[in-house]
Scaffold this motif. Structure first.
Motif, PDB file in Angstrom:
ATOM      1  N   LEU A  98       0.826  -1.205   0.000  1.00  0.00           N
ATOM      2  CA  LEU A  98       0.000   0.000   0.000  1.00  0.00           C
ATOM      3  C   LEU A  98       0.868   1.265   0.000  1.00  0.00           C
ATOM      4  N   VAL A  99       1.964   1.239   0.734  1.00  0.00           N
ATOM      5  CA  VAL A  99       2.871   2.398   0.742  1.00  0.00           C
ATOM      6  C   VAL A  99       3.488   2.586  -0.644  1.00  0.00           C
ATOM      7  N   LEU A 100       3.868   1.499  -1.284  1.00  0.00           N
ATOM      8  CA  LEU A 100       4.415   1.613  -2.648  1.00  0.00           C
ATOM      9  C   LEU A 100       3.365   2.183  -3.606  1.00  0.00           C
ATOM     10  N   LEU A 101       2.124   1.757  -3.463  1.00  0.00           N
ATOM     11  CA  LEU A 101       1.039   2.325  -4.283  1.00  0.00           C
ATOM     12  C   LEU A 101       0.833   3.808  -3.959  1.00  0.00           C
ATOM     13  N   LEU A 102       1.007   4.168  -2.696  1.00  0.00           N
ATOM     14  CA  LEU A 102       0.884   5.572  -2.301  1.00  0.00           C
ATOM     15  C   LEU A 102       1.992   6.412  -2.943  1.00  0.00           C
ATOM     16  N   ILE A 103       3.172   5.853  -3.039  1.00  0.00           N
ATOM     17  CA  ILE A 103       4.267   6.558  -3.716  1.00  0.00           C
ATOM     18  C   ILE A 103       3.943   6.733  -5.200  1.00  0.00           C
ATOM     19  N   VAL A 104       3.363   5.716  -5.817  1.00  0.00           N
ATOM     20  CA  VAL A 104       2.927   5.836  -7.217  1.00  0.00           C
ATOM     21  C   VAL A 104       1.882   6.944  -7.333  1.00  0.00           C
ATOM     22  N   TYR A 105       0.942   6.976  -6.405  1.00  0.00           N
ATOM     23  CA  TYR A 105      -0.084   8.029  -6.383  1.00  0.00           C
ATOM     24  C   TYR A 105       0.572   9.399  -6.241  1.00  0.00           C
ATOM     25  N   HIS A 106       1.553   9.501  -5.357  1.00  0.00           N
ATOM     26  CA  HIS A 106       2.280  10.751  -5.125  1.00  0.00           C
ATOM     27  C   HIS A 106       2.865  11.266  -6.445  1.00  0.00           C
ATOM     28  N   TYR A 107       3.523  10.381  -7.184  1.00  0.00           N
ATOM     29  CA  TYR A 107       4.128  10.800  -8.453  1.00  0.00           C
ATOM     30  C   TYR A 107       3.085  10.987  -9.554  1.00  0.00           C
ATOM     31  N   ARG A 123      -8.828  16.620 -18.060  1.00  0.00           N
ATOM     32  CA  ARG A 123      -9.781  15.928 -17.189  1.00  0.00           C
ATOM     33  C   ARG A 123     -10.719  16.926 -16.510  1.00  0.00           C
ATOM     34  N   SER A 124     -11.908  16.442 -16.188  1.00  0.00           N
ATOM     35  CA  SER A 124     -12.899  17.292 -15.542  1.00  0.00           C
ATOM     36  C   SER A 124     -12.719  17.283 -14.032  1.00  0.00           C
ATOM     37  N   HIS A 125     -13.411  18.188 -13.372  1.00  0.00           N
ATOM     38  CA  HIS A 125     -13.383  18.238 -11.912  1.00  0.00           C
ATOM     39  C   HIS A 125     -13.946  16.946 -11.310  1.00  0.00           C
ATOM     40  N   VAL A 126     -14.831  16.270 -12.022  1.00  0.00           N
ATOM     41  CA  VAL A 126     -15.410  15.017 -11.519  1.00  0.00           C
ATOM     42  C   VAL A 126     -14.312  13.943 -11.405  1.00  0.00           C
ATOM     43  N   PHE A 127     -13.439  13.874 -12.398  1.00  0.00           N
ATOM     44  CA  PHE A 127     -12.319  12.934 -12.335  1.00  0.00           C
ATOM     45  C   PHE A 127     -11.498  13.176 -11.073  1.00  0.00           C
ATOM     46  N   TYR A 128     -11.187  14.433 -10.810  1.00  0.00           N
ATOM     47  CA  TYR A 128     -10.353  14.762  -9.646  1.00  0.00           C
ATOM     48  C   TYR A 128     -11.073  14.507  -8.329  1.00  0.00           C
ATOM     49  N   ARG A 129     -12.385  14.626  -8.316  1.00  0.00           N
ATOM     50  CA  ARG A 129     -13.135  14.294  -7.102  1.00  0.00           C
ATOM     51  C   ARG A 129     -12.981  12.805  -6.770  1.00  0.00           C
ATOM     52  N   TRP A 130     -13.010  11.958  -7.784  1.00  0.00           N
ATOM     53  CA  TRP A 130     -12.814  10.526  -7.570  1.00  0.00           C
ATOM     54  C   TRP A 130     -11.347  10.215  -7.269  1.00  0.00           C
ATOM     55  N   PHE A 131     -10.454  10.864  -7.981  1.00  0.00           N
ATOM     56  CA  PHE A 131      -9.014  10.686  -7.767  1.00  0.00           C
ATOM     57  C   PHE A 131      -8.635  11.026  -6.323  1.00  0.00           C
ATOM     58  N   ASN A 132      -9.322  11.989  -5.759  1.00  0.00           N
ATOM     59  CA  ASN A 132      -9.071  12.455  -4.396  1.00  0.00           C
ATOM     60  C   ASN A 132      -9.413  11.392  -3.340  1.00  0.00           C
ATOM     61  N   GLU A 133     -10.202  10.401  -3.710  1.00  0.00           N
ATOM     62  CA  GLU A 133     -10.606   9.371  -2.746  1.00  0.00           C
ATOM     63  C   GLU A 133      -9.576   8.255  -2.607  1.00  0.00           C
ATOM     64  N   LEU A 139      -5.075   4.982   3.182  1.00  0.00           N
ATOM     65  CA  LEU A 139      -4.914   5.291   4.606  1.00  0.00           C
ATOM     66  C   LEU A 139      -5.655   4.271   5.465  1.00  0.00           C
ATOM     67  N   ILE A 140      -6.877   3.955   5.085  1.00  0.00           N
ATOM     68  CA  ILE A 140      -7.651   2.956   5.832  1.00  0.00           C
ATOM     69  C   ILE A 140      -6.902   1.628   5.860  1.00  0.00           C
ATOM     70  N   GLY A 141      -6.436   1.194   4.702  1.00  0.00           N
ATOM     71  CA  GLY A 141      -5.711  -0.075   4.626  1.00  0.00           C
ATOM     72  C   GLY A 141      -4.440  -0.077   5.454  1.00  0.00           C
ATOM     73  N   VAL A 146      -1.423  -1.803  10.342  1.00  0.00           N
ATOM     74  CA  VAL A 146      -0.490  -1.496  11.423  1.00  0.00           C
ATOM     75  C   VAL A 146      -1.130  -1.717  12.800  1.00  0.00           C
ATOM     76  N   ILE A 147      -2.377  -1.347  12.961  1.00  0.00           N
ATOM     77  CA  ILE A 147      -3.021  -1.430  14.284  1.00  0.00           C
ATOM     78  C   ILE A 147      -3.651  -2.807  14.539  1.00  0.00           C
ATOM     79  N   VAL A 148      -4.411  -3.319  13.590  1.00  0.00           N
ATOM     80  CA  VAL A 148      -5.122  -4.591  13.778  1.00  0.00           C
ATOM     81  C   VAL A 148      -4.209  -5.785  13.489  1.00  0.00           C
ATOM     82  N   ARG A 149      -3.339  -5.650  12.533  1.00  0.00           N
ATOM     83  CA  ARG A 149      -2.442  -6.742  12.104  1.00  0.00           C
ATOM     84  C   ARG A 149      -3.216  -8.032  11.902  1.00  0.00           C
TER      85      ARG A 149
END
Length: 151
Positions: A98-107, A123-133, A139-141, A146-149
């Motif tokens: 998940l952290v590696l995917l987050l780094i991909v998202y970052h770039y 792209r439209s604002h709608v794309f970015y609204r979904w991209f923002n999720e 983060l949830i994953g 880390v907490i539940v393991r």
């Protein structure tokens, strides 16, 4: 090498604290930057468009990049304390993916920032609204791993 490991063990709480601070800062930037993309995609006047370019650049360079670098560096430091434990833990392997995917998202954000900077966004604002999720799901994953393991 033994001296470094001894320092890391003694400072593990400090490393963990600053790692969490860096992660929170990194996520804050990754939550806000795509929100700026939403507003930028909706902007029609030149003054607003140029203002968003400045805000996006400063957020990415001033907060997102430094936070990512510190979070990853401190994560590596924590990993180096007990590498065998982490490598043999299923929850850690999922977290690392998940952290590696987050780094991909970052770039990916950097790519999109450059598209806006060069006035080439298609792209439209709608794309970015979904991209923002996307970072919310990561983060949830990560927190659950880390907490539940679970494994």
């Amino acid at each position: 090498m033994a001296l470094i490991k001894e320092f890391l063990l003694g400072g593990q709480s400090w490393i963990t604290a600053f790692h969490i601070i860096a992660v929170v800062s990194w996520f804050a930037a990754l939550f806000y930057l795509p929100r700026l993309f939403v507003y930028h995609a909706m902007a029609e006047d030149r003054i607003s468009i140029e203002r968003f370019k400045i805000m996006e650049r400063k957020l990415y360079r001033g907060i997102a990049n430094p936070s990512m670098i510190v979070a990853v560096a401190l994560g590596i430091a924590l990993f180096s304390i007990y590498p065998n434990y982490f490598l043999n833990s299923g929850w850690f392997q999922v977290k690392l993916a998940l952290v590696l995917l987050l780094i991909v998202y970052h770039y990916s954000c950097l790519y999109l920032l450059k598209q806006f900077r060069d006035d080439r966004n298609t792209r439209s604002h709608v794309f970015y609204r979904w991209f923002n999720e996307i970072p919310v799901l990561m983060l949830i994953g990560i927190v659950v791993m880390v907490i539940v393991r679970p494994f």
